[in-house]
Write an enzyme that holds these catalytic residues in place. Structure first.
Site, PDB file in Angstrom:
ATOM      1  CG  HIS A  17      -0.378  -0.101   2.543  1.00  0.00           C
ATOM      2  ND1 HIS A  17       0.487   0.858   3.045  1.00  0.00           N
ATOM      3  CD2 HIS A  17      -0.498  -1.027   3.528  1.00  0.00           C
ATOM      4  CE1 HIS A  17       0.848   0.535   4.273  1.00  0.00           C
ATOM      5  NE2 HIS A  17       0.274  -0.614   4.595  1.00  0.00           N
ATOM      6  CE  LYS A  35       2.115   2.186  10.737  1.00  0.00           C
ATOM      7  NZ  LYS A  35       2.018   0.760  10.509  1.00  0.00           N
ATOM      8  CG  HIS A  71       4.137  -1.399   2.458  1.00  0.00           C
ATOM      9  ND1 HIS A  71       2.891  -1.887   2.139  1.00  0.00           N
ATOM     10  CD2 HIS A  71       4.402  -1.837   3.715  1.00  0.00           C
ATOM     11  CE1 HIS A  71       2.434  -2.619   3.148  1.00  0.00           C
ATOM     12  NE2 HIS A  71       3.327  -2.593   4.132  1.00  0.00           N
ATOM     13  CB  CYS A 128       4.396  -5.969  16.333  1.00  0.00           C
ATOM     14  SG  CYS A 128       3.346  -4.538  16.510  1.00  0.00           S
ATOM     15  CB  CYS A 147      -0.694  -4.493  19.814  1.00  0.00           C
ATOM     16  SG  CYS A 147       0.470  -3.683  18.725  1.00  0.00           S
ATOM     17  CE  LYS A 191      -4.202  -8.326   5.316  1.00  0.00           C
ATOM     18  NZ  LYS A 191      -3.657  -9.581   5.795  1.00  0.00           N
ATOM     19  CB  CYS A 211       1.550  -7.709  18.838  1.00  0.00           C
ATOM     20  SG  CYS A 211       0.715  -7.154  17.321  1.00  0.00           S
ATOM     21  CG  HIS A 219      -0.985  -3.662  14.723  1.00  0.00           C
ATOM     22  ND1 HIS A 219       0.279  -4.058  15.085  1.00  0.00           N
ATOM     23  CD2 HIS A 219      -0.953  -3.448  13.390  1.00  0.00           C
ATOM     24  CE1 HIS A 219       1.042  -4.110  14.002  1.00  0.00           C
ATOM     25  NE2 HIS A 219       0.323  -3.740  12.968  1.00  0.00           N
TER      26      HIS A 219
HETATM   27  N1  MSP Z   1       9.250  -6.902   7.826  1.00  0.00           N
HETATM   28  C1  MSP Z   1       9.336  -5.827   8.745  1.00  0.00           C
HETATM   29  C2  MSP Z   1      10.588  -5.021   8.538  1.00  0.00           C
HETATM   30  C3  MSP Z   1      11.862  -5.788   8.596  1.00  0.00           C
HETATM   31  S1  MSP Z   1      13.243  -4.793   8.244  1.00  0.00           S
HETATM   32  C4  MSP Z   1      14.541  -5.718   8.656  1.00  0.00           C
HETATM   33  C5  MSP Z   1       8.124  -4.921   8.581  1.00  0.00           C
HETATM   34  N2  MSP Z   1       7.495  -5.004   7.397  1.00  0.00           N
HETATM   35  S2  MSP Z   1       6.196  -4.180   6.981  1.00  0.00           S
HETATM   36  O1  MSP Z   1       5.762  -4.740   5.730  1.00  0.00           O
HETATM   37  O2  MSP Z   1       5.256  -4.161   8.031  1.00  0.00           O
HETATM   38  O3  MSP Z   1       6.681  -2.749   6.645  1.00  0.00           O
HETATM   39  C6  MSP Z   1       6.890  -1.797   7.633  1.00  0.00           C
HETATM   40  C7  MSP Z   1       7.409  -0.535   6.986  1.00  0.00           C
HETATM   41  O4  MSP Z   1       6.525  -0.102   5.939  1.00  0.00           O
HETATM   42  C8  MSP Z   1       7.447   0.644   7.942  1.00  0.00           C
HETATM   43  O5  MSP Z   1       8.581   0.662   8.746  1.00  0.00           O
HETATM   44  C9  MSP Z   1       7.460   1.778   6.954  1.00  0.00           C
HETATM   45  O6  MSP Z   1       8.719   1.859   6.354  1.00  0.00           O
HETATM   46  C10 MSP Z   1       6.444   1.303   5.924  1.00  0.00           C
HETATM   47  N3  MSP Z   1       5.082   1.666   6.301  1.00  0.00           N
HETATM   48  C11 MSP Z   1       4.015   0.831   6.470  1.00  0.00           C
HETATM   49  N4  MSP Z   1       2.916   1.575   6.762  1.00  0.00           N
HETATM   50  C12 MSP Z   1       3.245   2.858   6.792  1.00  0.00           C
HETATM   51  C13 MSP Z   1       2.554   4.058   7.009  1.00  0.00           C
HETATM   52  N5  MSP Z   1       1.267   4.106   7.244  1.00  0.00           N
HETATM   53  N6  MSP Z   1       3.258   5.203   6.964  1.00  0.00           N
HETATM   54  C14 MSP Z   1       4.596   5.226   6.700  1.00  0.00           C
HETATM   55  N7  MSP Z   1       5.267   4.131   6.488  1.00  0.00           N
HETATM   56  C15 MSP Z   1       4.632   2.919   6.534  1.00  0.00           C
HETATM   57  O7  MSP Z   1       7.830  -4.186   9.481  1.00  0.00           O
END
Ligand code: MSP
Length: 513
Positions: free
Chosen positions: A22, A299, A25, A133, A148, A302, A130, A151
């Site tokens: 989304h 935030k 990311h 997380c 959590c 999903k 969680c 979340h």
């Molecule tokens: N797999 C772990 C990270 C491991 S790194 C060694 C993870 N993955 S995740 O798919 O959940 O992605 C998290 C990252 O996605 C966040 O740290 C950020 O970079 C980005 N974001 C996900 N949602 C976001 C927002 N709503 N706003 C900004 N960034 C976001 O955690």
């Protein structure tokens, strides 16, 4: 022959493949890409890594829900992530999947080393966990007793006999790191947060799991798979050649910056450097945690059903506006709100009016007054030209804010030049110069404008690669855009007189209703 670091190495988090990407990311990924392109423009050798985090309970659960094996599920979702990179023109040099051999084998070696030297021990742990997380919490962390903090969903109680990592042992070294290298965690507010957390006392953390098998097995106790965060964090070195290609690794490591969202700060700024210290590997130079992208005040994620996909926005606003908007609208270290209206307004004001119209106007004049051929600057340069040169310097110098990940700031400074050229046109009134037959003055005006557009094409290229290429092509320049380097390419007078410009289509046409 020892090699040494000669590469700017930057990373994004590796993303969980429990679902499709989304705009949250994409936010981190685009910012990292802009930084990578910016550094290449400045002449750096760059290594830009992104990838997917494929192990752990969360991915295993997502697979089970779809009636697939975890590997089938990962293979099935992976193309969605690769498509996002393509759609957004992400220029990563490598893409790591944690299910690749090159990763899993090195993870086992790294962890074996911690085990051999006594940094891992067996113990029982019970506490709130969680799955979203993939993290244990303490009771104090929880919101309303069992939710959590990230979340706001109920946590599970886990009790397990696991291998533990002696994290607590590294607390003094971590504090020293934060104090001696204030740049290690950025922005400052995040460093303070991490420092306070470590100062409050660190507990050892569980490094393995037994209640599911989807992970990298521990070589000395194969009933256990490594906790997904240990596995995941190691991607930053396994992908860089650690333990496999010493030469590549030495040229890249330590990483210049890990870009992350603030949700995963603790893992990157506490666990990760401690793991590296334990293994005698240098810690990265910087962990930069940006803010959350909010939609309607929440935030993006999903679970809150606001998951907007990048392609929905790219379809309407185009790639360049997509890449520009988030970095220009939101100050990178802070939370920021996405809205359709503010994106529309950036498109119209900054891109269509300030930039698109300017390009169109200048190229129209060169076409009608000089048959499309850029004249030599013969008329005298005066105050207006001096102002333009100053705006240009301001833009080039201001963009260096990108090095500090202050994208908004850098873009504001770049727009001083874009607006400056607009003002220059207004001040010089080339249509009058043409009417009055002031040929030398008109030649000067047209040359200055085209030459400024050339610089603008180069300067916008890290953020808006499509628009930059299109503008460059319109200017009819011989040298390729990607051979341009700053600061030289920002200097005035680099446009060879006599090139033929082409008006072509509007850069940022009116948006469809
Ligand atoms: N797999 C772990 C990270 C491991 S790194 C060694 C993870 N993955 S995740 O798919 O959940 O992605 C998290 C990252 O996605 C966040 O740290 C950020 O970079 C980005 N974001 C996900 N949602 C976001 C927002 N709503 N706003 C900004 N960034 C976001 O955690």
């Amino acid at each position: 022959m020892g090699s040494q670091k000669d590469t700017y190495y930057l990373t994004t988090p590796i993303y969980y493949v429990n679902d499709v990407p989304h705009i949250g990311h994409a936010y981190t990924t685009v910012a990292a890409d802009v930084l990578a392109r910016w550094r290449r423009l400045g002449g750096d050798r760059v290594h830009f890594l992104t990838g997917t985090d494929e192990h752990g309970q969360k991915v295993a659960q997502a697979a089970a829900e779809r009636g697939m094996t975890p590997q089938e599920h990962c293979d099935d979702i992976l193309p969605r992530w690769r498509e996002m990179l393509e759609l957004l023109r992400i220029s990563n040099d490598d893409f790591i999947r944690t299910t690749e051999d090159r990763h899993e084998e090195r993870v086992q070696e790294f962890m074996q080393r911690l085990y051999d030297q006594g940094d891992l021990y067996k113990a029982t742990y019970a506490g709130p966990y969680c799955v979203r997380c993939e993290a244990y919490y303490t009771d104090e962390d929880l919101v309303d007793a069992d939710l959590c903090p990230i979340h706001r969903k109920p946590v599970e109680q886990l009790e397990q006999e696991n291998w533990f990592f002696r994290l607590s042992k590294y607390a003094p070294l971590l504090l020293e790191l934060y104090d001696e290298h204030p740049e290690f965690v950025q922005p400052d507010v995040r460093r303070n947060e991490v420092r306070a957390f470590v100062e409050g006392g660190l507990e050892d953390i569980s490094a393995t799991r037994t209640e599911f098998a989807w992970g990298v097995p521990s070589p000395w106790d194969p009933e256990h798979v490594f906790y997904v965060w240990f596995d995941a964090l190691l991607n930053y070195i396994t992908a860089a050649g650690y333990g496999a290609d010493d030469d590549a690794f030495l040229r890249r490591w330590p990483a210049d910056v890990h870009l992350i969202g603030k949700d995963i700060l603790r893992f990157h700024a506490v666990y990760w450097p401690a793991m590296l210290m334990a293994a005698g590997v240098e810690v990265p130079m910087q962990v930069y945690a940006h803010g959350f992208l909010l939609v309607g005040g929440e935030k993006m994620g999903k679970s809150n059903a606001t998951g907007i996909r990048p392609e929905e926005l790219v379809d309407h606003f185009g790639l360049d506006c997509y890449r520009y908007y988030f970095l220009r609208e939101i100050s990178f270290g802070h939370d920021g709100t996405f809205s359709w209206e503010s994106m529309e307004s950036r498109y119209t004001t900054d891109l269509a009016n300030d930039l698109g119209n300017l390009v169109n106007r200048v190229l129209n004049m060169v076409s009608s007054y000089r048959d499309g051929v850029v004249p030599a600057p013969v008329g005298a340069a005066g105050e207006a030209e001096a102002q333009l040169a100053a705006d240009r310097e301001h833009a080039v110098a201001g963009l260096a804010a990108f090095d500090r990940l202050e994208f908004k700031r850098g873009l504001e400074d770049l727009w001083v030049l874009v607006r400056g050229v607009n003002r220059y046109v207004e001040a010089r009134t080339p249509w009058k110069q043409n009417k009055e037959g002031a040929d030398a003055d008109l030649d000067r005006t047209l040359y200055e404008c085209v030459d400024a557009l050339r610089a603008i094409a180069v300067l916008i290229s890290p953020v808006m690669p499509d628009a930059a290429e299109e503008l460059w092509a319109k200017l009819g320049l011989d040298e390729p855009l990607d051979a341009q380097r700053l600061p030289e390419a920002g200097e005035p007078g680099a446009t060879p007189p006599g090139v033929t410009v082409e008006r072509g289509r509007l850069l940022f046409p009116k948006l469809e209703e």
